[in-house]
Write a protein that holds these residues in place. Sequence first.
Motif, short mmCIF file in Angstrom:
data_model
loop_
_atom_site.label_atom_id
_atom_site.label_comp_id
_atom_site.label_asym_id
_atom_site.label_seq_id
_atom_site.Cartn_x
_atom_site.Cartn_y
_atom_site.Cartn_z
N PHE A 170 3.03 4.66 -9.60
CA PHE A 170 4.53 5.05 -9.65
C PHE A 170 5.24 3.95 -8.71
O PHE A 170 6.21 3.36 -9.15
N PHE A 171 4.72 3.94 -7.49
CA PHE A 171 5.51 2.92 -6.77
C PHE A 171 5.30 1.68 -7.09
O PHE A 171 6.13 0.76 -6.85
N LEU A 172 4.29 1.18 -7.43
CA LEU A 172 4.18 -0.35 -7.96
C LEU A 172 5.17 -0.55 -9.18
O LEU A 172 5.86 -1.45 -9.16
N GLU A 173 5.55 0.59 -9.88
CA GLU A 173 6.43 0.40 -11.01
C GLU A 173 7.74 0.41 -10.45
O GLU A 173 8.84 -0.18 -10.87
N LEU A 205 5.85 1.91 3.06
CA LEU A 205 6.15 1.32 1.75
C LEU A 205 6.75 -0.31 1.87
O LEU A 205 7.52 -0.38 2.38
N TRP A 206 5.96 -1.04 1.11
CA TRP A 206 6.43 -2.39 1.57
C TRP A 206 6.63 -3.07 0.03
O TRP A 206 6.18 -2.80 -0.95
N ASP A 207 7.89 -3.96 0.18
CA ASP A 207 8.45 -4.67 -1.24
C ASP A 207 7.34 -5.54 -1.61
O ASP A 207 6.82 -6.31 -0.92
N VAL A 208 7.00 -5.34 -3.01
CA VAL A 208 5.66 -5.95 -3.53
C VAL A 208 6.06 -7.56 -3.58
O VAL A 208 5.23 -8.32 -3.26
N GLY A 209 7.42 -8.04 -3.86
CA GLY A 209 7.65 -9.23 -3.49
C GLY A 209 7.72 -10.03 -2.30
O GLY A 209 7.00 -11.14 -2.02
#
Length: 240
Positions: A170-173, A205-209
């Motif tokens: 979910f968090f990846l989405e 929680l870290w921003d994916v980008g």
Amino acid sequence: MKKVDINKGEALYEGKAKIVYATDDPSLVIQHFKDSATAFNAEKVGTISGKGEANAMISRHLFEMLETKGIPTQYVGFQPPTDLITRKLDMLPVEVVVRNVAAGSLSKRIGYPEGKPLKSTLVEFYLKDDDLGDPLLTIDHIRELDLITDSQVEALKKLGLQINDVLLKFFLECGLRLIDYKLEFGVADGQIYLGDEISPDTCRLWDVGTGEKLDKDRFRQDLGGVEEAYREVLKRIESN
Ligand code: UDP
């Protein structure tokens, strides 16, 4: 979205980030999420404006989603903007930390640089004891202190991994990497339920980008933009 009208009674417990109130139904309580924040076992204290609202809404969303995936949670309904109506639980005296990537106390303990992915997900147990600084527990410590039964240990490990499968995806989405987080469980009518909260106070929680931290480490490490980070997490969760 379940909105439930129920009357708030006396305060039963006040913690660092929440107040738990009785209700006119003995099986239900109201959890009020506060803006106050603490870190390093309450050595650092502050206020994060809007945190109570963001964390209540983030937790509500995640609990509702976990329920749809078959995880029993305390969640019953909400009273906007800061209150959740929850099942009254007898809380188990351990915190369960689930880790996908090294950070925080794990990096210090085993010497992994922050951000190093773990070979497999770790599920750890910590003693809920502020005076002792919430120490890490081995299974032998859990048995020695008679904290929870061996079958509860197994049940919590299994639930931790099931919850992780749902939350990671979910968090990846939402464009967020779920590094680690803390869960608390309790018992009602002989059944284990997920309790407490899941929010940027209790997750990394870290921003994916960009790798930007969107969690309480912004407060712990004086990175600035704390309120904005909590609002950003809420915005991403609500639009998913
Ligand atoms: N955590 C928490 N409450 C605690 C201890 C840890 O919510 O009392 C969360 C923390 O935010 C992080 C994860 O659990 O997402 C792992 O924390 P860690 O053991 O690395 O401790 P920390 O470095 O935060 O002291």
